[in-house]
Structures are given as structure tokens and as C-alpha cells.
Design a protein around this motif. Sequence first.
Motif, PDB file in Angstrom:
ATOM      1  N   TYR A 148       0.835  -1.209   0.000  1.00 46.46           N
ATOM      2  CA  TYR A 148       0.000   0.000   0.000  1.00 46.46           C
ATOM      3  C   TYR A 148       0.864   1.250   0.000  1.00 46.46           C
ATOM      4  O   TYR A 148       0.672   2.173  -0.804  1.00 46.46           O
ATOM      5  CB  TYR A 148      -0.904  -0.049   1.232  1.00 46.46           C
ATOM      6  CG  TYR A 148      -1.768   1.162   1.453  1.00 46.46           C
ATOM      7  CD1 TYR A 148      -2.607   1.620   0.459  1.00 46.46           C
ATOM      8  CD2 TYR A 148      -1.750   1.828   2.665  1.00 46.46           C
ATOM      9  CE1 TYR A 148      -3.404   2.720   0.668  1.00 46.46           C
ATOM     10  CE2 TYR A 148      -2.546   2.927   2.886  1.00 46.46           C
ATOM     11  CZ  TYR A 148      -3.364   3.376   1.884  1.00 46.46           C
ATOM     12  OH  TYR A 148      -4.145   4.465   2.098  1.00 46.46           O
ATOM     13  N   PHE A 149       1.853   1.271   0.890  1.00 46.02           N
ATOM     14  CA  PHE A 149       2.735   2.438   0.954  1.00 46.02           C
ATOM     15  C   PHE A 149       3.534   2.584  -0.340  1.00 46.02           C
ATOM     16  O   PHE A 149       3.764   3.685  -0.825  1.00 46.02           O
ATOM     17  CB  PHE A 149       3.696   2.313   2.133  1.00 46.02           C
ATOM     18  CG  PHE A 149       3.018   2.164   3.448  1.00 46.02           C
ATOM     19  CD1 PHE A 149       1.793   2.759   3.676  1.00 46.02           C
ATOM     20  CD2 PHE A 149       3.587   1.418   4.456  1.00 46.02           C
ATOM     21  CE1 PHE A 149       1.151   2.615   4.884  1.00 46.02           C
ATOM     22  CE2 PHE A 149       2.959   1.276   5.674  1.00 46.02           C
ATOM     23  CZ  PHE A 149       1.739   1.870   5.886  1.00 46.02           C
ATOM     24  N   ALA A 152       1.248   3.959  -2.938  1.00 42.09           N
ATOM     25  CA  ALA A 152       0.905   5.352  -2.629  1.00 42.09           C
ATOM     26  C   ALA A 152       2.083   6.267  -2.952  1.00 42.09           C
ATOM     27  O   ALA A 152       1.905   7.346  -3.515  1.00 42.09           O
ATOM     28  CB  ALA A 152       0.509   5.482  -1.161  1.00 42.09           C
ATOM     29  N   SER A 153       3.298   5.823  -2.631  1.00 44.76           N
ATOM     30  CA  SER A 153       4.459   6.643  -2.971  1.00 44.76           C
ATOM     31  C   SER A 153       4.565   6.805  -4.483  1.00 44.76           C
ATOM     32  O   SER A 153       4.931   7.872  -4.981  1.00 44.76           O
ATOM     33  CB  SER A 153       5.741   6.006  -2.456  1.00 44.76           C
ATOM     34  OG  SER A 153       5.566   5.487  -1.193  1.00 44.76           O
ATOM     35  N   VAL A 156       2.305   9.495  -5.471  1.00 42.39           N
ATOM     36  CA  VAL A 156       2.851  10.810  -5.119  1.00 42.39           C
ATOM     37  C   VAL A 156       3.875  11.240  -6.167  1.00 42.39           C
ATOM     38  O   VAL A 156       3.874  12.388  -6.637  1.00 42.39           O
ATOM     39  CB  VAL A 156       3.474  10.768  -3.710  1.00 42.39           C
ATOM     40  CG1 VAL A 156       4.215  12.051  -3.425  1.00 42.39           C
ATOM     41  CG2 VAL A 156       2.413  10.549  -2.667  1.00 42.39           C
TER      42      VAL A 156
ATOM     43  N   PHE B  71      -4.956   0.513   6.857  1.00 46.62           N
ATOM     44  CA  PHE B  71      -6.074   1.104   6.130  1.00 46.62           C
ATOM     45  C   PHE B  71      -7.351   0.611   6.777  1.00 46.62           C
ATOM     46  O   PHE B  71      -7.565  -0.596   6.882  1.00 46.62           O
ATOM     47  CB  PHE B  71      -5.987   0.637   4.675  1.00 46.62           C
ATOM     48  CG  PHE B  71      -6.938   1.315   3.743  1.00 46.62           C
ATOM     49  CD1 PHE B  71      -6.551   2.427   3.033  1.00 46.62           C
ATOM     50  CD2 PHE B  71      -8.229   0.839   3.572  1.00 46.62           C
ATOM     51  CE1 PHE B  71      -7.421   3.051   2.162  1.00 46.62           C
ATOM     52  CE2 PHE B  71      -9.099   1.469   2.707  1.00 46.62           C
ATOM     53  CZ  PHE B  71      -8.680   2.571   1.999  1.00 46.62           C
ATOM     54  N   MET B 122      -7.508   8.255   1.077  1.00 47.98           N
ATOM     55  CA  MET B 122      -6.476   7.506   1.790  1.00 47.98           C
ATOM     56  C   MET B 122      -6.236   8.103   3.167  1.00 47.98           C
ATOM     57  O   MET B 122      -6.012   7.397   4.153  1.00 47.98           O
ATOM     58  CB  MET B 122      -5.179   7.524   0.982  1.00 47.98           C
ATOM     59  CG  MET B 122      -5.224   6.635  -0.236  1.00 47.98           C
ATOM     60  SD  MET B 122      -3.947   7.020  -1.437  1.00 47.98           S
ATOM     61  CE  MET B 122      -2.495   6.930  -0.445  1.00 47.98           C
ATOM     62  N   ALA B 131       0.666   5.885   6.446  1.00 50.10           N
ATOM     63  CA  ALA B 131      -0.472   6.078   5.547  1.00 50.10           C
ATOM     64  C   ALA B 131      -0.972   7.516   5.631  1.00 50.10           C
ATOM     65  O   ALA B 131      -1.322   8.127   4.620  1.00 50.10           O
ATOM     66  CB  ALA B 131      -1.591   5.109   5.901  1.00 50.10           C
ATOM     67  N   LEU B 134       1.506   9.721   3.666  1.00 48.52           N
ATOM     68  CA  LEU B 134       1.417   9.543   2.217  1.00 48.52           C
ATOM     69  C   LEU B 134       0.120  10.143   1.687  1.00 48.52           C
ATOM     70  O   LEU B 134       0.103  10.768   0.621  1.00 48.52           O
ATOM     71  CB  LEU B 134       1.505   8.066   1.865  1.00 48.52           C
ATOM     72  CG  LEU B 134       2.917   7.483   2.002  1.00 48.52           C
ATOM     73  CD1 LEU B 134       2.884   5.981   1.837  1.00 48.52           C
ATOM     74  CD2 LEU B 134       3.847   8.094   0.980  1.00 48.52           C
TER      75      LEU B 134
END
Lengths: 203, 478
Positions: A148-149, A152-153, A156, B71, B122, B131, B134
Motif C-alpha cells: 500500500y505504501f 501510494a508513494s 505521489v 487502512f 487515503m 499512511a 502519504l
Amino acid sequence: MIAAAFFYLFSGICIASAVMVIASRNPVHSVLFLILAFVNAAGLFILMGAEFLALILVVVYVGAVAVLFLFVVMMLDVDFAELRQGFMNYLPVGALVGIVLLCELLLVVGAWAIGPGIVRTVVLPIPPAETVTNTEALGLVLYTRYVYFFQASGLVLLVAMIGAIVLTLRHKPAVKRQNISDQLARKKAAIIEMHDVRPGQGL
Amino acid sequence: MNPAVEVPDLAPALPEIVLAVGALFLLMVGAFRGNGATGFISGLAVVLLAAAGVLIAMMPPGTATTFGGSFVVDDYARFFKVLALIGSATAIILSSEFMGEPERRRFEYPVLIVLATTGMLMLISAADLIALYLGFELMSLSLYVVAAIDRDRVRSTEAGLKYFVLGALSSGMLLYGASLIYGATGTVSFAGIAAAASEGGLPLTFGLVFLFAGLCFKVSAVPFHMWTPDVYEGAPTPVTAFFAAAPKVAAIAVFVRVSVTAFPTIVPQWQQIVVFVAIASMALGSFAAIGQHNIKRLMAYSSIGHMGFALIGLAAGTTEGVQGVIVYMTIYLAMTLGTFACIIAMRRDDGPVEEIKDLAGLARSKPGMAFFLAMMLFSLAGIPPLAGFFAKFYVFLAAVNAGLYTLAVIGVLTSVVGAYYYLLIIKTMYFDEPAPALAPMRFELSAVLTVTGLFVLLFFVYPAPLVDAAAAAAKSLY
């Protein structure tokens, strides 16, 4: 024994080139010394068994950041001799700040201990280095538990890229661009003209 | 030798995945069809946001976590996600005129709003500090770019740059606080922090202060509000409408979630911070707005003040208080979007105008718009029986029940001061000599104004659905 020798070799060159980064008169030389410092720091990481960090350091810092610096230094007309003027005036204050920081760092490192409560809360234990290389260990969690991270990065970074393009890219109508399909679609008849040139006359 | 890889459950994150993949798709459409397709892409973006909203509404009730607990989807998250999606979709609709001008047509604008909304969702679902960070970065980076989208105008680029520099600073503070909290507790998950932080301690409090500083910046609460008036004034008006609506909702949502789920054991430590921030925001929002001539700057101060009111509910630290925050943010969203629909409609033939005096005599040239704008302003001031009164009522009630009498009294007093400048605009519209008439209001603007206006006007008739939903959402947090 050999490891110790390499440690002193790498750290000696690293410190020496770090000094040269700020001491050399030519900014291009500074950047090149910076690259040397990075490579030696990568060597130190390998000695510690952190081969992933070492290679990342070479790939990211030497391969991208330092080369970017080199571009900036070469493209901007910065007069470093002028910037250094008054260096001696600020030296006492600068030295004081540096010494205070050094003392603080020594204090922090000297008193550093991992809190007893923290070991209990560690989510993922570090696998032993003999069984799993650290690249593999990172890869095992990066794409599974921390996917997930990771994604997400990625988003970004995508936004950063879109932003840079949106805010800076300008299409100038006067600029001629290469159009490969136009180039390939050209016919011989349209571009070649045959002339029968007689000797001694020219066109 | 590799341990069996467990595939995380993707179902709770489906709306976010749909938005992210959809944004990539829209980006490809734009890349191939160019800026001419901006209108088409805007339409698709609204459809995408609506689809995400439908997915959220269709989710099974109850709490679900995924991605190793990073999450979480509960009633609280679903409520705020729907709010954020409504805010973003309406902002795209409000921008259609701005984006229709040929020299401003940029297909990246709706794509960036969709990506910012993904970040908001998110953020709302964040259950650990990574989380949260981000989500904030994804949202904020898109906002910085959107603020400067009108890149040939100095004011817009200045707004973008200012927002970016100060936003980077606040992200740094947030990260510093997060690292201190991690150092003190050894975990980044909110539940883990709550379990490890039972006794508090100085490093944890220190980290908490920095984390709250970063959060206060994102919700533009005093003393981290300095960027707000300049960014609101400099950014193009539809972008300002977007800034004032959805990102605020998401930031307040995560502010409440962090405070309530990660630090339930050290309530007194953060309660005093929130009380101070709420009082300072309300006071500054009321007094600083009095001298403003530009309506966008005035709305900036107004939104600072409203964040202060919303934080009263958090300061109470009870389920009732959280319910008050949820009701407040819902009504705030409606009032803000309605007011900005009017501000976007403030244009003459030679371009947009944004001074308060340009509204003079609006009641004679455009009685409908003047009436709805007056209702919005009365509601922002908190005058019964409009929705804004109930928003304030619930947070004040929670504060009084939690024993925070001083806070509630200061809140009431500052809202009286705030009423002055809202009433001043109404007086300008109804009793001043008419200024040259504004251009006719576009259909989508009047539609947004009518819907939000009716919501604000008729909320008191049947408030139960919203209040009950807010109560259920607040309960899921505890």
C-alpha cells in the motif's frame, strides 16, 4: 584484518574527498570529489553487510543526484569566489555552531539506548543476515506487507511528474519537431529532382 | 524458503483503487487527445468520483481493515469519504467555465483533482502514521499544482509557490512529530500508539505537538493559518472553492481520527492544544475578516474561523463532540460550495470581479442569487433556523456537556463578531446603490447554488438523517 584495512582506506578517502568538496576552487572539481565521497561511503556500507544501501547510494546519489549537481554547476554561472567572500568573518560563528552540533551529537550517541518497550512492539523482526540477503528481505515485505505504501508513494511521484509538466512545459509553435511518420511517408518523386548537367556548364 | 505471501484484501480499498486507476486512464485520454478534451475529461472525472461514492455506499456496514492494519474503513471513514467526493465533484462542476476558456484549458486539472481526492480518501482511512503522511502528500502535492494552474498569471503562481513552501515546512513538522512518536512508542499504527502510550511521557507529548502543528497547517487553524488568505486570493476562484471544501473535510477527519484513536490515553495533553487552537482560530477568523474588501480573502478568514468552531467538537473529546464535528463539516461543505458558486458567478463582461463592493445592489439586478447568497451568509453567521445554526449548536452543546464552558462562551461571542461582516455583505447587496450588473449566472453555478441553498434553508425541517448518520459514524470511532 583485510576488512579493517579496507575500512580505513574507504573512510580515509571519504573524509579526504569530503574536505576537498568544500576546499577546491573549481566547483566542477567539488562535485567530482562529492562523487568520490559517495562511492567510498558505498564501500563502507558493503563492509557493514548492507549491500542494498550501498548500491542504492551509487545508483541514486552518484547516478542521479551528483550528475544533476554537475549539470546545475555547469549551467549556472555562479561565481563561487565571490560567494566565499566574507567567509573568514563568519568563521567564528560558524565554527561555534559546528562545535555545539558536534557536542550534541556526541551526547546523543553516547547516551543512546533502545527503549525496553520498543522491542515488544516491533511489527516485523529483521531476518538474520546469514539466511536472507537484505535486498531480498526488503523485497519480501516491500511488495507484500507494505504494498500500500509502495503504491501510494508511486502515486505521489506521479503527481510530482504531472505537476512539473503542467507548470513548466510550453509548446512553442515555431519549434520544428521531428515527425517520423511524415519522414517515412515522403515519396522519392516529391523530393528528388533529376537534372542532366552538361560538362562545364553547371546548373 | 520464502514465507507464503499473503495477498492483502483489496475490497475495502476498492474506491481508492478505482479512483487511482481512473485517474491514470483520464491522463492517457488527455495525453492522446490534448487540451481540447478537457471538458470531456472533466465529465468523466465527475462520473468517476460519483462511481467511487456509489462503491462506498454499497460497502458492507461495519469496520474493515486491510494492508496490515494501515487502512481502515468504518462508518466514520465512509461518511467523510462521501463528503470529500461530493466536495471534489462539485468543485470540478464549478470549474467548468474557468476551464472552458481556450487559453486556460488544461486537461491535467480534473486529473489532479481526482488524484487529490484519492489522497483525501487515503487520508480519511489512514490507520497509521505512514499512511497518514502519504495521504497528506498525495493530496497536498496535487493542491500545490492546482493552485498554480493559471501559470501565466503572477498571482496564481505566487499562490502555488507560497502554498508549496509553507506546505513543505508543515510536512516536515508533521514528519518530525511522527518520528518522535515512533521513537517513543516503537510503532506507527494508531492502535499500537494508543496501547504503548498509556503512561504518556515527554518525547510522546513533544511528538504530539509537532504532529498537531502539521495537522493544524493542513486545516488552516491559527497559528498555522498564514498561507490561507494569500493562497485563497491568488488561486483562481474555482480552485479556491475546491481548497475551501474537500481538503478541509479530509484534514479535519484525519485530525479527529488521530486524536481519538491514537491518543485516547493522553486526552488532557492534546485537549489543551485543541482548545487553544480553536479559540485562536475563532477569534482571528472573526476579527481579521472585518477589514477585508476582497471576498475571497474574506472567505479565507471565514474558513479559518469555521475550522476553529469545528475543532470545538474535537476539544470536547467525546462521542457527542465528534458527532458535532461531523455535522459541522457536512453543513460547512454545503455553505462553502454555495457561497463559492456565487463568488464564481461574480463576473462582468470584461472578466471576473472579486471585491465586496461589486455586489452592491445585487438584490435589484439578480434577486434570486442575492436571496440565496444572503441565506448562505446568514447560515455562515449561524443565524437560526438555517443549517449553520445547527452546526454550531451541536459543537457548543458537546463542549458544554464536556464541561468546557469558557470555550463555548468564547465560541458564541466570536460568532457574534463574525456575524458583523457577513451582515455587511448582505447590507451591501440589499441597500447600497447598485454597481454595474453582473453577467448572467451559468446553469451549473445556479444548480449548485440552488441545491446547497435548499439544503441550508430546509435542514431544520428534517435534520434526523444527517444527525443520526453522524452519530453512528462517531460511534464507530470509539
